[in-house]
Design a protein around this motif. Sequence first.
Motif, short mmCIF file in Angstrom:
data_model
loop_
_atom_site.label_atom_id
_atom_site.label_comp_id
_atom_site.label_asym_id
_atom_site.label_seq_id
_atom_site.Cartn_x
_atom_site.Cartn_y
_atom_site.Cartn_z
N LYS A 127 -5.45 3.20 -1.87
CA LYS A 127 -4.41 2.61 -1.01
C LYS A 127 -4.74 2.79 0.47
CE LYS A 127 -0.06 2.78 -1.57
NZ LYS A 127 1.33 3.25 -1.70
N ASN B 217 -2.65 2.25 -10.46
CA ASN B 217 -1.80 3.07 -11.32
C ASN B 217 -1.95 4.53 -10.90
OD1 ASN B 217 -4.39 3.50 -12.49
ND2 ASN B 217 -3.52 3.84 -14.51
N GLN C 212 -0.11 -4.79 2.17
CA GLN C 212 0.78 -4.38 1.08
C GLN C 212 -0.06 -3.98 -0.12
OE1 GLN C 212 3.78 -7.20 -0.11
NE2 GLN C 212 4.64 -5.83 -1.67
N VAL C 213 0.03 -2.71 -0.48
CA VAL C 213 -0.65 -2.18 -1.66
C VAL C 213 0.38 -1.38 -2.43
CG1 VAL C 213 -2.57 -0.82 -2.53
CG2 VAL C 213 -2.80 -2.01 -0.34
N ASP C 214 0.59 -1.75 -3.68
CA ASP C 214 1.64 -1.12 -4.47
C ASP C 214 1.11 -0.05 -5.40
OD1 ASP C 214 3.49 -2.72 -3.26
OD2 ASP C 214 3.76 -4.09 -4.96
N GLU C 215 2.02 0.80 -5.87
CA GLU C 215 1.73 1.82 -6.87
C GLU C 215 2.51 1.51 -8.15
OE1 GLU C 215 2.64 5.74 -5.57
OE2 GLU C 215 1.25 5.72 -3.88
N ASP C 216 1.92 1.84 -9.28
CA ASP C 216 2.61 1.75 -10.57
C ASP C 216 2.44 3.08 -11.28
OD1 ASP C 216 3.42 1.27 -13.23
OD2 ASP C 216 2.92 -0.86 -13.07
N THR D 290 -2.61 -3.37 -6.62
CA THR D 290 -1.77 -2.32 -7.17
C THR D 290 -2.65 -1.30 -7.90
OG1 THR D 290 -0.01 -3.96 -7.50
CG2 THR D 290 0.26 -1.84 -8.63
N ARG E 269 -4.38 7.12 -4.38
CA ARG E 269 -3.85 7.15 -3.01
C ARG E 269 -4.97 6.93 -1.99
NH1 ARG E 269 -0.46 11.14 -5.80
NH2 ARG E 269 1.56 10.10 -6.07
N THR F 168 -1.76 -9.00 -10.48
CA THR F 168 -0.51 -8.79 -9.74
C THR F 168 -0.52 -9.59 -8.44
OG1 THR F 168 -1.45 -6.85 -8.64
CG2 THR F 168 -0.21 -6.45 -10.68
N LYS G 259 -5.44 -0.40 2.99
CA LYS G 259 -4.57 -0.63 4.15
C LYS G 259 -5.36 -0.55 5.45
CE LYS G 259 -0.09 0.54 2.16
NZ LYS G 259 1.15 1.32 2.31
#
Length: 271
Positions: A98, A61, A108-112, A59, A95, A55, A102
Amino acid sequence: MIDMALKSTFYISHGSPTLSIDESIEARKFLQSWKKDVFPHRPSSILIISGHWDTAVPTVNVVDSVNDTIYDFYGFPKQMYQLKYPAPGAPQLARRVKELLKKSGFNQVDEDTERGLDHGAWVPLFLMYPEADIPVCQLSIQSNKDGTYHHNLGKALAPLKDEGVLIIGSGSATHNLRKLDLGSNPTVAPWALEFDNWLKEALLEGRYEDVNDYEEKAPHAKMAHPWPDHFYPLHVAIGASGDDAKAKLIHSSIGMGTLSYASYQFTSAAT
């Protein structure tokens, strides 16, 4: 109190998806003996970094129930598409990942919330922990970055070892699918063996900076990894183990002439 041995991190070469069913693959027996011979501890959860999830930014899940089994391969035997690995999700771990990233400057760290486990994650875990009863979270790699970036990604995750989390990078020590020998009696390609031996020596000697800069330091680097996606999980595992970590080769074999299943354990000297 966390067993000190739990503070090891690992890089597993998962090789071909047929690892899930092919009894002739040496690495299959190695993974099946995982709990007995390699890691006889039950982690609180598993964070796995797979070369098959690439990605733009890190990211995770975030799955509240059961991870889906993703069949991200084509043209294989039907029985492989009937296998399931219904491991629980690990939303709290996701979490926490994340938070740590950070805190370390990965802004920027995304979740899916939809994604399950790709075959780089579930195939080795299917053999290592067949009960599928340990919560699993997956973290992506960023192939547009470099080895040092992924080493630093791992360093940010190091505190998880103190929280009972098993950190696994899953890729392949060599990964050039265009050079596989699909014959009945393949011979090991010299370039694959040279790269595999260079990697072993660099890791066992603690030359992690050389591994970060493998494209300049390693023989046949571009042949061994035309794309870096299956190598970067190694850098994450090294980074998460600590700067003073010692490497141990825990499995070595080469399939189809060029596909190395070399796998490593990294343990901090402080433990």
